[in-house]
Design an enzyme around this catalytic site. Structure first.
Site: not given
Ligand code: UFG
Length: 328
Positions: A116, A140
């Site tokens: 990501t 995250y």
């Protein structure tokens, strides 16, 4: 060629399963259905199991004998990761370790990993390229960064183990035939949220922050259609199957839109002037995130087909209007 897909019943995973099967690959899906859906799996058998269940994972891999694995299964909600960090380190980092352990035991040595743009945190230079330091600002992003580091070390320890990490920017949109799409009831993502507001599922859309150092004061993101992400996976797979070495690639279009621009385009596409409220900043939002995509274009010959915000929102809107009736 046989490909095992973890998280293949989820939003992005299911689009990649579709692309793989339609390109002639044999697919097997491994998903615990915590956020995925059976109906999203358009092709291949679905094994409902968790990556923490190493016994089932091993049995599955021994029986299927995949040539490569694509690993999507993960928790992905940034604000939740701030509240529940252990969930993210467990689901994203530890479960990937389990997968890698079993891969080693079974001599499967090719992996495509869903990473990501959140690994960059607040990048100093925009557009951001793959050499920028990883400096995540939430659990995250940190959980994905840790996995990238583990993968890098695995490759250093065994040169035959090769992976491609694809760092996704803001994935949005849905299958053009409207068979699959994002299906989280409480989605926090801007486009989905705007469209659900247009549908009346939320009273208003909040704009988180209007005082950012951007032309209209709202955050800018690089929105990419999920089918272009799927194509990038097919190319990454071909690269690995063709004996390509470990690499990391950004997946984005190289330009972005502000929150206001997304809201205006959502109103245009839907024809609905839904209510918008300007509020304070959301914690952990970088002002601008735009990919430098030179490397993936050159390294994998990736050419985006759907670089058009209106098209992205149109496919998402069509999906929003069909899936609850079809599947709830
Ligand atoms: N936003 C709003 N109102 C909303 C929802 C979002 O103003 O109701 C704003 C956010 O503050 C942000 C922008 O819209 O400025 C985009 O927010 P999203 O929640 O849609 O997406 P993020 O950029 O926070 O994160 C997404 C993925 C991450 C990934 C990241 C990479 O959720 O997994 O893109 O760019 F890491």
């Amino acid at each position: 060629m046989k490909i095992l897909i973890t998280g293949g019943a989820g939003y992005i995973g299911s689009h990649v399963v579709k692309a793989l099967a339609e390109a002639g690959y044999e697919v097997l899906i491994y998903d615990n259905l915590s956020t995925g859906n059976k109906w999203s799996v358009l092709y291949g058998e679905l094994i409902v199991a968790d990556l923490s269940d190493k016994e089932t994972l091993k049995k599955t891999i021994v029986k299927f004998k995949p040539d490569a694995i694509m690993h999507f299964a993960a928790s992905i909600v940034v604000p939740e990761s701030v509240r529940l960090p252990l969930k993210y380190y467990r689901n994203n980092t530890i479960n990937t370790l389990n997968l890698l352990d079993v891969m080693l035991q079974c001599e499967v040595k090719k992996l495509i990993f869903s990473s990501t743009a959140a690994v960059y945190g607040m990048p100093e230079a925009i557009p951001v390229d793959e050499n920028a330091p990883m400096n995540p600002i939430n659990p995250y992003g940190a959980s994905k960064m840790m996995t990238e580091m583990i993968l890098r070390d695995m490759h250093l320890a065994d040169n035959d183990f090769n992976y491609v990490s694809l760092r996704y920017f803001n994935v949005a949109g849905a299958d053009k035939d409207c068979r699959i799409g994002q299906a989280y009831k409480e989605s926090t993502h801007l486009i989905t949220r705007a469209l659900k507001t247009a549908k009346g599922q939320f009273e208003k859309l909040q704009i988180f922050g209007t005082d950012y150092p951007t032309p209209d004061g709202t955050c800018i993101r690089d929105y990419i259609h999920v089918d272009d992400i799927a194509d990038a996976h097919i190319l990454a797979l071909k690269y690995l199957l063709d004996k390509g070495k470990s690499e990391v690639f950004n997946c984005g279009y190289g330009h972005g839109y502000s929150v206001r621009e997304v809201v205006d385009t959502s109103k245009k596409v839907t024809g609905i002037d839904f209510k918008v409220e300007e509020t304070g900043r959301r914690e952990g939002d970088p002002p601008i995130l735009i990919a430098d995509n030179t490397k993936i274009k050159q390294g994998l010959n990736w050419e985006p087909k759907y670089d058009d915000l209106e098209y992205i929102i149109k496919t998402a809107w069509k999906w929003e209007n069909s899936y609850p009736e079809k599947y709830s």
